[in-house]
Design an enzyme around this catalytic site. Structure first.
Site, PDB file in Angstrom:
ATOM      1  N   ARG A  81       0.837  -1.203   0.000  1.00 45.14           N
ATOM      2  CA  ARG A  81       0.000   0.000   0.000  1.00 45.14           C
ATOM      3  C   ARG A  81       0.870   1.251   0.000  1.00 45.14           C
ATOM      4  O   ARG A  81       0.581   2.218  -0.716  1.00 45.14           O
ATOM      5  CB  ARG A  81      -0.948   0.026   1.206  1.00 45.14           C
ATOM      6  CG  ARG A  81      -1.957   1.184   1.132  1.00 45.14           C
ATOM      7  CD  ARG A  81      -2.882   1.239   2.342  1.00 45.14           C
ATOM      8  NE  ARG A  81      -3.987   2.165   2.117  1.00 45.14           N
ATOM      9  CZ  ARG A  81      -3.948   3.477   2.351  1.00 45.14           C
ATOM     10  NH1 ARG A  81      -2.837   4.030   2.836  1.00 45.14           N
ATOM     11  NH2 ARG A  81      -5.003   4.238   2.125  1.00 45.14           N
ATOM     12  N   CYS A  82       1.934   1.240   0.787  1.00 45.53           N
ATOM     13  CA  CYS A  82       2.845   2.385   0.837  1.00 45.53           C
ATOM     14  C   CYS A  82       3.443   2.685  -0.537  1.00 45.53           C
ATOM     15  O   CYS A  82       3.714   3.845  -0.857  1.00 45.53           O
ATOM     16  CB  CYS A  82       3.982   2.123   1.823  1.00 45.53           C
ATOM     17  SG  CYS A  82       3.481   1.968   3.542  1.00 45.53           S
ATOM     18  N   MET A  83       3.665   1.648  -1.337  1.00 42.14           N
ATOM     19  CA  MET A  83       4.352   1.807  -2.622  1.00 42.14           C
ATOM     20  C   MET A  83       3.412   2.178  -3.757  1.00 42.14           C
ATOM     21  O   MET A  83       3.845   2.215  -4.916  1.00 42.14           O
ATOM     22  CB  MET A  83       5.085   0.516  -2.988  1.00 42.14           C
ATOM     23  CG  MET A  83       6.234   0.157  -2.084  1.00 42.14           C
ATOM     24  SD  MET A  83       7.253  -1.162  -2.789  1.00 42.14           S
ATOM     25  CE  MET A  83       6.052  -2.491  -2.938  1.00 42.14           C
TER      26      MET A  83
END
Length: 410
Positions: free
Chosen positions: A400-402
């Protein structure tokens, strides 16, 4: 048959089928990390770039194989540089925000950057960092220059850029162009600023928050729980004042917004729990992955539209599960990272076991190294797309962060 390009922003959910996403493939900025400057650049370790790129390519391919259009940050930014005036504006802003003080170095740096004929190479170079050895004429002229003579860079690298979730966040048809927690990362938002100001696919997008506002907020703390409910973490990197500001703009300055409630979750202010999405993410209509240590008690605040242009704030006394069940209007199940085992959950939380990217309801992308949590997800009926993660995970961020979703189905 040529596939029609999807334009604009439309994200009102964490789980609706993902149609278009923004990524950044790690580049030379990763190789400009050195042990003595890891803390300055917000890294705990140095990824091996070749393998990190292979892992990132595998991530992008999973997305494409599932019908998602993948666009890259450096390509979008390079596109707007085709206008010479925009390119000039970008370079001057980049130099100013890099806090280059010497007039001689500013001039040489400008001449160096404007000389790039390939705009993608220009953008990549600004991301990678510019070393003193690249500007041969730059000499120490001021006392501060002499004191910092050992530091190798004129402009710092931006190794956190592959976490595209943080510099801005898609909210409905708008964005929050964020003021980042650290000066190191705040420079990353310059690319989104130019994309949303000039790119033909995105210019004119409403900004619910802007990078020059007073208080910090980051995209990893912003979750689109539903069309009507936005969740924001009060965390190490997002200030409560920013949440009030964005709520004001949603309720009183964005008439087409359908958001009726902003839920503010107070989470521990530590690196392991740096954002809300590192401690829980939605994986299905009624299921969330969570880190067991944030189940409760949590301080949760409901922000709604009040009278006389003021935001009404109410403290909730429910558990996380009760709050999510209330606002999603269903019986929510919380899936514990590591199955709740203390040692396993701590280990897999460090590698973002709770940080999944949902590409459609009940279907998520996860890191291979979080094998215990992945197995538990499958036992709950969640389909997992497992990607290699030995190097990407060193940056302390998960799938999700990426990724920054730009379009999800309505």
């Amino acid at each position: 048959m040529r596939k029609e390009r999807i334009m604009g922003i439309n994200v009102t959910s964490e789980i609706k089928p993902l149609k278009k996403v923004l990524l950044h493939r790690p580049g030379a900025e990763i190789e400009n990390l050195t042990p003595e400057y890891l803390e300055r650049l917000l890294f705990d370790d140095i990824p091996y770039l070749k393998v990190a790129q292979e892992e990132h390519d595998a991530f992008a391919q999973v997305l494409r194989d599932n019908g998602v259009e993948v666009v890259y940050l450096h390509e979008l930014a390079a596109k707007v540089m085709e206008d010479p005036d925009v390119k000039d504006e970008f370079i001057k802003m980049f130099i100013k925000e890099a806090k280059v003080e010497s007039e001689q170095v500013k001039e040489e740096l400008y001449n160096y950057l404007i000389s790039f004929n390939c705009n993608e190479e220009l953008i990549r170079k600004t991301m990678a960092g510019i070393s003193k050895s690249e500007l041969k004429k730059a000499k120490a002229r001021h006392l501060e220059d002499f004191l910092n003579e050992a530091y190798p860079f004129i402009t710092d690298p931006m190794p956190n850029l592959y976490f595209t979730r943080d510099p801005f966040a898609s909210i409905g048809n708008s964005i929050s162009l964020n003021r980042m927690y650290s000066e190191t990362r705040n420079r990353e938002t310059i690319y989104a600023h130019f994309i949303f100001k000039y790119h033909t696919d995105f210019k004119g997008t409403n900004r619910l928050y802007d990078r020059d506002f007073d208080y910090n907020i980051e995209g990893g703390d912003i979750l689109n729980i539903s069309e009507k409910v936005l969740a924001i973490g009060i965390s190490q990197r997002t200030a409560p004042q920013a949440i009030e500001k964005i709520s004001e703009r949603i309720f009183f300055e964005t008439p087409d917004s359908k958001i009726e409630t902003v839920l503010a979750f107070k989470i521990p202010k530590t690196r392991a729990y740096m954002h809300l999405d590192t401690v829980f993410t939605q994986v299905d209509y009624d299921k969330f992955t969570i880190h067991p240590q944030i189940e409760g008690p949590l301080e949760i605040f409901e922000l709604t539209k009040g009278e006389n242009g003021k935001v009404k704030i109410t403290k909730e006394s429910m558990t996380l599960q009760e709050v999510l069940s209330k606002y999603l209007e269903c019986d929510v199940k919380l899936i514990r990272c590591g199955g709740g085992d203390y040692v396993i959950s701590q280990r897999e939380q460090w590698n973002d076991g709770s940080n999944t990217l949902c590409i459609r309801p009940g279907e998520v992308i996860v890191y291979s190294r979080n094998y215990v949590t992945n197995k538990i997800l499958e036992e709950y009926g969640i389909k997992t797309h497992v990607i290699p993660s030995s190097e990407l995970s060193r940056g302390r961020g998960g799938p999700r962060c990426m990724s920054m979703p730009l379009i999800r189905e309505v």
